[in-house]
Design a protein around this motif. Structure first.
Motif, PDB file in Angstrom:
ATOM      1  N   GLY A   1       0.831  -1.270   0.183  1.00  0.00           N
ATOM      2  CA  GLY A   1       0.140  -0.089   0.055  1.00  0.00           C
ATOM      3  C   GLY A   1       0.971   1.310  -0.054  1.00  0.00           C
ATOM      4  N   GLY A   2       0.298   2.230  -0.846  1.00  0.00           N
ATOM      5  CA  GLY A   2       1.040   3.260  -0.965  1.00  0.00           C
ATOM      6  C   GLY A   2       2.224   3.435  -1.901  1.00  0.00           C
ATOM      7  N   GLU A   3       2.648   2.304  -2.211  1.00  0.00           N
ATOM      8  CA  GLU A   3       3.657   2.418  -3.248  1.00  0.00           C
ATOM      9  C   GLU A   3       3.376   2.090  -4.809  1.00  0.00           C
ATOM     10  OE1 GLU A   3       6.639  -0.463  -0.502  1.00  0.00           O
ATOM     11  OE2 GLU A   3       5.588  -1.173  -2.402  1.00  0.00           O
ATOM     12  N   VAL A   4       3.774   2.789  -5.752  1.00  0.00           N
ATOM     13  CA  VAL A   4       3.697   2.581  -7.355  1.00  0.00           C
ATOM     14  C   VAL A   4       4.842   2.010  -7.872  1.00  0.00           C
ATOM     15  CG1 VAL A   4       3.316   3.515  -9.451  1.00  0.00           C
ATOM     16  CG2 VAL A   4       2.119   4.560  -7.452  1.00  0.00           C
ATOM     17  N   HIS A   5       4.701   0.712  -8.179  1.00  0.00           N
ATOM     18  CA  HIS A   5       5.767   0.178  -9.052  1.00  0.00           C
ATOM     19  C   HIS A   5       5.603   0.236 -10.429  1.00  0.00           C
ATOM     20  CE1 HIS A   5       7.363  -2.332  -5.476  1.00  0.00           C
ATOM     21  NE2 HIS A   5       6.729  -1.346  -4.948  1.00  0.00           N
TER      22      HIS A   5
ATOM     23  N   LEU B   1       0.657  -1.170  -9.589  1.00  0.00           N
ATOM     24  CA  LEU B   1       1.620  -1.790 -10.341  1.00  0.00           C
ATOM     25  C   LEU B   1       1.496  -1.130 -11.769  1.00  0.00           C
ATOM     26  CD1 LEU B   1       3.629  -4.077  -9.894  1.00  0.00           C
ATOM     27  CD2 LEU B   1       1.982  -5.781 -10.448  1.00  0.00           C
ATOM     28  N   LEU B   2       2.409  -0.475 -12.315  1.00  0.00           N
ATOM     29  CA  LEU B   2       1.920   0.181 -13.378  1.00  0.00           C
ATOM     30  C   LEU B   2       2.824  -0.298 -14.717  1.00  0.00           C
ATOM     31  CD1 LEU B   2       0.766   3.025 -14.637  1.00  0.00           C
ATOM     32  CD2 LEU B   2       2.771   4.120 -13.878  1.00  0.00           C
ATOM     33  N   ILE B   3       2.061  -0.916 -15.644  1.00  0.00           N
ATOM     34  CA  ILE B   3       2.839  -1.687 -16.511  1.00  0.00           C
ATOM     35  C   ILE B   3       3.063  -0.972 -17.846  1.00  0.00           C
ATOM     36  CG2 ILE B   3       2.573  -3.520 -18.245  1.00  0.00           C
ATOM     37  CD1 ILE B   3       1.388  -5.188 -15.977  1.00  0.00           C
TER      38      ILE B   3
ATOM     39  N   ARG C   1       9.483   2.327  -7.251  1.00  0.00           N
ATOM     40  CA  ARG C   1      10.419   1.403  -7.596  1.00  0.00           C
ATOM     41  C   ARG C   1      10.028   1.085  -9.192  1.00  0.00           C
ATOM     42  NH1 ARG C   1      14.681  -0.308  -5.333  1.00  0.00           N
ATOM     43  NH2 ARG C   1      14.219  -2.696  -5.687  1.00  0.00           N
ATOM     44  N   VAL C   2      11.172   0.715  -9.799  1.00  0.00           N
ATOM     45  CA  VAL C   2      11.028   0.404 -11.369  1.00  0.00           C
ATOM     46  C   VAL C   2      11.592  -1.095 -11.308  1.00  0.00           C
ATOM     47  CG1 VAL C   2      11.796   0.918 -13.720  1.00  0.00           C
ATOM     48  CG2 VAL C   2      11.066   2.942 -11.892  1.00  0.00           C
ATOM     49  N   HIS C   3      10.954  -2.109 -12.227  1.00  0.00           N
ATOM     50  CA  HIS C   3      11.380  -3.314 -12.444  1.00  0.00           C
ATOM     51  C   HIS C   3      11.351  -3.525 -13.906  1.00  0.00           C
ATOM     52  CE1 HIS C   3      10.301  -4.253  -8.232  1.00  0.00           C
ATOM     53  NE2 HIS C   3       9.171  -3.481  -8.481  1.00  0.00           N
ATOM     54  N   ILE C   4      12.588  -3.985 -14.398  1.00  0.00           N
ATOM     55  CA  ILE C   4      12.678  -4.311 -15.912  1.00  0.00           C
ATOM     56  C   ILE C   4      12.537  -5.927 -15.900  1.00  0.00           C
ATOM     57  CG2 ILE C   4      14.134  -4.121 -17.820  1.00  0.00           C
ATOM     58  CD1 ILE C   4      14.070  -1.292 -16.868  1.00  0.00           C
ATOM     59  N   VAL C   5      11.493  -6.008 -16.983  1.00  0.00           N
ATOM     60  CA  VAL C   5      11.291  -7.394 -16.931  1.00  0.00           C
ATOM     61  C   VAL C   5      11.725  -8.092 -18.522  1.00  0.00           C
ATOM     62  CG1 VAL C   5       9.474  -9.119 -17.423  1.00  0.00           C
ATOM     63  CG2 VAL C   5       8.856  -7.543 -15.515  1.00  0.00           C
TER      64      VAL C   5
ATOM     65  N   SER D   1      16.006  -4.106 -10.726  1.00  0.00           N
ATOM     66  CA  SER D   1      15.137  -3.185 -10.153  1.00  0.00           C
ATOM     67  C   SER D   1      15.821  -2.155  -9.606  1.00  0.00           C
ATOM     68  CB  SER D   1      14.216  -3.814  -9.024  1.00  0.00           C
ATOM     69  OG  SER D   1      13.578  -5.088  -9.508  1.00  0.00           O
ATOM     70  N   GLY D   2      15.084  -1.024  -9.405  1.00  0.00           N
ATOM     71  CA  GLY D   2      15.794   0.184  -8.994  1.00  0.00           C
ATOM     72  C   GLY D   2      14.497   1.239  -8.678  1.00  0.00           C
ATOM     73  N   GLY D   3      15.243   2.557  -8.426  1.00  0.00           N
ATOM     74  CA  GLY D   3      14.512   3.557  -8.242  1.00  0.00           C
ATOM     75  C   GLY D   3      13.874   4.430  -9.618  1.00  0.00           C
ATOM     76  N   PRO D   4      13.231   5.538  -9.362  1.00  0.00           N
ATOM     77  CA  PRO D   4      12.632   6.231 -10.792  1.00  0.00           C
ATOM     78  C   PRO D   4      13.920   6.247 -11.726  1.00  0.00           C
ATOM     79  CG  PRO D   4      12.323   7.342  -8.799  1.00  0.00           C
ATOM     80  CD  PRO D   4      12.866   6.311  -8.182  1.00  0.00           C
ATOM     81  N   GLU D   5      15.235   6.557 -11.241  1.00  0.00           N
ATOM     82  CA  GLU D   5      16.253   6.609 -12.233  1.00  0.00           C
ATOM     83  C   GLU D   5      16.583   5.585 -13.343  1.00  0.00           C
ATOM     84  OE1 GLU D   5      16.675   6.032  -9.049  1.00  0.00           O
ATOM     85  OE2 GLU D   5      17.648   4.264  -8.982  1.00  0.00           O
ATOM     86  N   LEU D   6      16.042   4.471 -12.785  1.00  0.00           N
ATOM     87  CA  LEU D   6      16.257   3.507 -13.611  1.00  0.00           C
ATOM     88  C   LEU D   6      15.225   3.587 -14.906  1.00  0.00           C
ATOM     89  CD1 LEU D   6      17.413   0.636 -13.878  1.00  0.00           C
ATOM     90  CD2 LEU D   6      15.369  -0.382 -12.889  1.00  0.00           C
ATOM     91  N   ALA D   7      14.068   4.162 -14.865  1.00  0.00           N
ATOM     92  CA  ALA D   7      13.226   4.427 -15.995  1.00  0.00           C
ATOM     93  C   ALA D   7      14.022   5.441 -17.102  1.00  0.00           C
ATOM     94  CB  ALA D   7      11.944   4.891 -15.580  1.00  0.00           C
ATOM     95  N   GLU D   8      14.784   6.455 -16.387  1.00  0.00           N
ATOM     96  CA  GLU D   8      15.352   7.373 -17.338  1.00  0.00           C
ATOM     97  C   GLU D   8      16.512   6.820 -17.991  1.00  0.00           C
ATOM     98  OE1 GLU D   8      16.026  10.593 -14.379  1.00  0.00           O
ATOM     99  OE2 GLU D   8      13.909  10.419 -13.810  1.00  0.00           O
TER     100      GLU D   8
END
Lengths: 259, 466
Positions: A30-34, A201-203, A217-221, A229-236
């Motif tokens: 709860g409270g998290e966006v992945h 969970l934002l796909i 959190r950001v996860h690369i599948v 996995s990492g923080g928002p910087e991973l998406a960048e």
């Protein structure tokens, strides 16, 4: 009561006999966006459909639990009533059923049958949710997704999320096919639902929507499991270096040769 | 009196019967004497008796129709052709025999009458046991009565039109009805009179092996407007009953008539009905036809568009469950220029039921700029159920516009998944798809009937899963 927790552990899923997910592990609270990112065909949508219990997706190993409860043992409707929600990539059309009627039925499905939601209360909530998403109120009387543009369908998915108030929401490519204004509006709706009682969970294939929704959190599948996995910087990083980067640097040699 | 039996079937809520309440019941079988006796009891004029006799000859001569549903289980010798339930007709419900009144209470008729109807006619087996019409409608010259009374009180009107739209020679069941008809409604709307609230007739079969043969005649004079609604139910017996009605409608210049049926017969009833209207210049005839019950229904409401600019519409829904065959459709005959017809047929089959759409659009020579649009949508709920679409067209003029569209859908896994992902059970999700499918039909019903229709469909859908 503590916030919700969706735990996916070593999940293996086959579609029509072909393995797609191969040991995916992920926990959302709860409270998290992945954000779950990755190239097309790596199993992101399979993850979404499996969480919700689509009959075509067969779990061959692993577990999915919501607050310790075995999600995989539940039928789709029971999962929804337990607090799971899936905003679909391709929402279905249901002719002859108004969006309002559908939403009211869905809300009542999770209430005591002797205590259906009052019409006034429902209307007020619906109007409010539609305002957040800049949806014309006449929308409520249109048949569910019938003749909706791509953008309207996505907004309708988020509208349903706002109304049904899930505990864990999976948003499957909610940004695909949208112009920049629509992405912003949809993101607004998602932001409006962020609170400690809901995990998301934002796909997504693109980093674009993450300009409006900063994930925790950001996860690369890749090839059916989380490769990093990492923080928002991973998406960048992903945005600037592209998916080639995953293949070249994150996947050990010999893996990732997909059919 | 017999004690009230409660033979409620598992899947038909109006399947109870009242035991033998009739004051006069004929022996089974059909003879000249049966026809004469009906006419005698009704103290009819000679012309009507002769009409009946002629029709009986036609009935005996005509072969059974073999082109449609299977009627082999129908044995004319095992049917009772006349049952008189009561000695008199009530103008208030208190005048109706208690048991019969209770049945209509249970079917919700008096309540509906109080709430929203302009007039009600309630037929029980062969006779109309209750009849009432609002005073102000009577004052406007609207006639709404049972057809037997009309023969006595409005002989000229009846004689002018009776059998002119559907002659005995039309088909075997029209001939049968004409020979043994009893009850039904007679409606006359005077020139320019608008009857804004619906007139309703309710048909109830109570006796076993009963044949109900009501005869309805509606004349909408120039520029008038009216809406007639009928509902039907019967007990669930193990042997067959027959409902074979004839409905004739004349819609004069500029008039508009709507005829709505919600048929919910028990699954032992053969429902073989002939319904036809003639629409004159700029007149509009609308059939709204719902078929949920019966063992076999064969019914094709039709409109003869005889005047320039006449319009015909049929909106129908058929639901076929286990052991049921709904062979329904519509016929539109374009005999004048600038006439238009619209047919929207929706059918649902489930549990091995079968639906057939059988329709005809006829365009005569010289019907310049006539238009027809036919749309048939079918929803099939399981692998055992079947559906056919048999549209015929006869076109003798090239200056016409015709469209035909047919769709067959199954409730898809994706659709159910979508609805269930919002918390609806599989049963509720299926029901929602079905209700949505028939929405174009229920939308056209008066509100109270739409509620009833939705309730019936929900009831039908119970246990549809699994």
């Amino acid at each position: 009561m503590a916030g919700p927790e969706l735990a996916i552990d070593n999940l293996h899923v086959a579609v029509d006999g072909t393995p797609v997910l191969k040991g995916l592990t992920l926990t959302v609270r709860g409270g998290e966006v992945h954000a779950v990112m990755g190239p097309n065909g790596t199993g992101k949508s399979t993850l979404a459909q499996t969480i919700m219990g689509h009959p075509r997706y067969r779990v061959t190993a692993g577990t999915v639990t919501l607050d310790g409860q075995d999600v995989l043992a539940m039928k789709t409707d029971a999962r929804a009533r337990a607090g799971l929600f899936l905003a679909m990539q391709y929402p279905n059309e249901v002719s002859g059923v108004t969006t309002a009627n559908f939403l009211r039925t869905a809300l009542n499905a999770r209430r005591d049958s002797k205590d259906p939601i009052r019409l006034k209360e429902f209307r007020d909530e619906l109007d409010q949710a539609m305002d957040i998403l800049s949806i014309d109120h006449g929308f409520a009387n249109r048949y569910l997704n019938e003749g909706f543009s791509g953008g309207e369908k996505k907004r309708n998915e988020i509208l349903q999320m706002l109304m049904l108030k899930p505990r864990i929401a999976v948003l499957d490519e909610i940004d695909s096919g949208l112009d920049i204004d629509a992405v912003r509006i949809v993101a607004q709706g998602v932001q409006a639902s962020r609170n400690p009682e809901v995990g998301m969970l934002l796909i997504t294939h693109y980093q674009r929507i993450l300009n409006y929704i900063t994930p925790d959190r950001v996860h690369i599948v890749y090839d059916g499991h989380v490769v990093t996995s990492g923080g928002p910087e991973l998406a960048e990083t992903l945005e600037s270096r592209g998916y080639e980067w995953i293949r070249d640097e994150l996947v050990p040699a010999g893996e990732g040769s997909r059919a | 009196m017999a004690t009230r039996q409660q033979l409620v079937s598992d899947d038909y809520e109006y399947g109870f019967n009242d035991g033998d309440v009739g004051v006069l019941k004929f022996q089974k079988g059909l003879t000249r004497e049966v026809v004469d006796e009906i006419s005698r009891i009704k103290q009819e004029p000679a012309w009507m008796r002769d009409f009946r006799r002629h029709a009986l000859d036609v009935f005996f001569k005509k072969p059974m129709p073999h082109w449609g549903a299977d009627l082999s289980a129908l044995d004319f010798e095992k049917i009772v052709y006349y049952v008189k339930p009561s000695d008199r007709q009530g103008k208030t419900w208190d005048e109706v025999p208690q048991q019969i009144k209770d049945t209509f209470e249970r079917l919700g008729i008096p309540e509906a009458e109080r709430k929203f109807l302009a007039g009600v006619s309630a037929q029980y087996d062969s006779e109309v046991v209750y009849h009432n019409i609002h005073k102000d409608l009577e004052e406007q010259g609207i006639i709404f009565t049972d057809t037997d009374t009309a023969v006595r009180e409005y002989p000229d009107l009846v004689r002018e039109y009776f059998g002119t739209v559907i002659p005995s020679e039309d088909n075997k069941f029209a001939a049968l009805n004409t020979a043994v008809w009893s009850g039904g409604s007679f409606v006359y709307l005077p020139k320019g009179v608008h009857c804004r609230i619906p007139l309703q007739a309710y048909f109830r079969i109570n006796s076993e092996n009963m044949g109900q043969f009501e005869r309805t005649l509606i004349v909408a004079d120039e520029g008038s407007f009216g809406h007639y609604v009928e509902g039907c139910t019967a007990p669930s017996y193990n042997s067959e009953s027959l409902h074979s009605a004839v409905v004739e409608i004349l819609v004069k210049e500029g008039a508009r008539m709507r005829y709505t049926t919600v048929q919910n017969w028990a699954s032992n009833v053969f429902n073989l009905v002939t319904k036809r209207a003639v629409a004159e210049k700029n007149a509009t005839m609308e059939w709204v036809d719902g078929n949920i019950g019966s063992k076999v229904t064969m019914k094709y409401p039709s409109v003869y568009l005889v005047g320039e600019g006449a319009r015909g519409m049929v909106l129908s829904i058929a639901v076929a469950g286990k052991g049921q065959h709904q062979d329904t459709g519509s016929k539109m005959y374009h005999y004048a220029p600038h006439t238009t017809s619209t047919i929207l047929s929706k059918s649902i089959s489930k549990h091995g039921g079968k639906t057939t759409y059988r329709g005809l659009v006829h365009m005569a020579k010289g019907v310049e700029a006539a238009k027809s649009n036919v749309k048939c949508d079918t929803l099939i709920l399981d692998e055992q159920s079947k559906s056919d679409t048999i549209p015929y067209t006869e076109v003798s003029d090239s200056r016409v516009e015709m469209e035909h569209e047919a769709t067959v859908t199954k409730v898809s896994e994706e659709q159910l998944f979508y609805l269930m992902s919002r918390g609806l059970s599989e049963e509720d999700a299926t029901r929602m798809v079905v209700m949505g499918f028939i929405e174009p039909f229920t939308r056209e019903l008066p509100m109270e009937f739409a509620v009833e229709m939705n309730r019936l469909i929900k009831f039908e859908m119970e246990g549809a899963i699994g």
